[in-house]
Design a protein around this motif. Structure first.
Motif, PDB file in Angstrom:
ATOM      1  N   SER A   9     -20.164 -10.848  29.348  1.00  0.00           N
ATOM      2  CA  SER A   9     -19.135 -10.264  30.752  1.00  0.00           C
ATOM      3  C   SER A   9     -20.578 -10.407  31.703  1.00  0.00           C
ATOM      4  O   SER A   9     -19.905 -10.689  32.395  1.00  0.00           O
ATOM      5  N   VAL A  10     -21.165 -11.036  31.868  1.00  0.00           N
ATOM      6  CA  VAL A  10     -22.328 -11.431  33.310  1.00  0.00           C
ATOM      7  C   VAL A  10     -22.265 -12.669  33.421  1.00  0.00           C
ATOM      8  O   VAL A  10     -21.234 -13.849  34.416  1.00  0.00           O
ATOM      9  N   ALA A  76     -33.657  -1.592  32.758  1.00  0.00           N
ATOM     10  CA  ALA A  76     -34.005  -2.952  33.029  1.00  0.00           C
ATOM     11  C   ALA A  76     -32.664  -3.757  32.797  1.00  0.00           C
ATOM     12  O   ALA A  76     -32.551  -4.486  33.187  1.00  0.00           O
ATOM     13  N   TRP A  77     -32.031  -3.649  31.085  1.00  0.00           N
ATOM     14  CA  TRP A  77     -31.075  -4.057  30.842  1.00  0.00           C
ATOM     15  C   TRP A  77     -30.220  -4.143  30.907  1.00  0.00           C
ATOM     16  O   TRP A  77     -29.502  -4.870  32.341  1.00  0.00           O
ATOM     17  N   PHE A  78     -29.700  -2.215  31.371  1.00  0.00           N
ATOM     18  CA  PHE A  78     -28.802  -2.191  31.997  1.00  0.00           C
ATOM     19  C   PHE A  78     -28.768  -2.382  33.918  1.00  0.00           C
ATOM     20  O   PHE A  78     -27.404  -3.159  34.152  1.00  0.00           O
ATOM     21  N   GLU A  84     -27.167  -9.039  37.888  1.00  0.00           N
ATOM     22  CA  GLU A  84     -26.670 -10.505  37.720  1.00  0.00           C
ATOM     23  C   GLU A  84     -25.392 -10.393  37.445  1.00  0.00           C
ATOM     24  O   GLU A  84     -24.887 -11.851  38.211  1.00  0.00           O
ATOM     25  N   ARG A  85     -24.674  -9.795  37.479  1.00  0.00           N
ATOM     26  CA  ARG A  85     -23.674  -9.648  37.775  1.00  0.00           C
ATOM     27  C   ARG A  85     -22.598  -9.193  39.093  1.00  0.00           C
ATOM     28  O   ARG A  85     -22.034 -10.558  39.089  1.00  0.00           O
ATOM     29  N   GLY A  90     -20.803 -12.072  44.184  1.00  0.00           N
ATOM     30  CA  GLY A  90     -21.273 -12.241  45.745  1.00  0.00           C
ATOM     31  C   GLY A  90     -21.102 -10.549  46.165  1.00  0.00           C
ATOM     32  O   GLY A  90     -20.674 -10.763  47.003  1.00  0.00           O
ATOM     33  N   GLU A  91     -21.122  -9.776  45.795  1.00  0.00           N
ATOM     34  CA  GLU A  91     -21.506  -8.361  45.808  1.00  0.00           C
ATOM     35  C   GLU A  91     -22.476  -8.182  45.456  1.00  0.00           C
ATOM     36  O   GLU A  91     -23.755  -8.251  45.370  1.00  0.00           O
TER      37      GLU A  91
END
Length: 120
Positions: A9-10, A76-78, A84-85, A90-91
């Motif tokens: 998903s990333v 941390a994870w979310f 990263e996404r 580019g957001e």
């Protein structure tokens, strides 16, 4: 060529960002993990050592620290995933939603310990 990195998903969206930004995002993830470990250690130490604090206030402060320490790795994870996404797409970078919760939790622990010392 397919990208087999986890999580899809990333890494399955957008384009590869500058490695420096991804590495900075990873360092932020690790800082959150260290914070979680410190909160857990503080909760265990507060209860295990006793420290002359009223038992009820000490237990409440310890439990708050332990719960905060358990929530922090989730942040941390979310947070890493969302950042990263965003980098790949580019957001704008997202805010960390648990920062206020953790600030209130740590402040509450400070108040509980202070009161626990005063009423022992």
């Amino acid at each position: 060529m397919t990208d087999n990195r986890f999580p899809a998903s990333v890494f399955g969206v957008g384009s590869e960002p500058d490695a420096r930004f991804s590495l900075a995002n990873e360092r932020t993830f690790l800082a959150w993990i260290r914070t979680g470990l410190a909160l857990l250690a503080g909760g265990v130490a507060l209860e295990a050592l006793g420290l002359g604090i009223h038992p009820g206030f000490r237990l409440a402060a310890s439990l708050i620290l332990l719960v905060a320490g358990l929530l922090t790795p989730l942040q941390a994870w979310f947070g890493w995933k969302r950042s990263e996404r965003a980098l790949r797409l580019g957001e704008p970078l997202p805010a960390a939603p648990l920062t206020l919760v953790l600030a209130v939790a740590v402040s509450a622990v400070g108040v509980l310990v202070l009161i626990g010392v005063l009423v022992r």
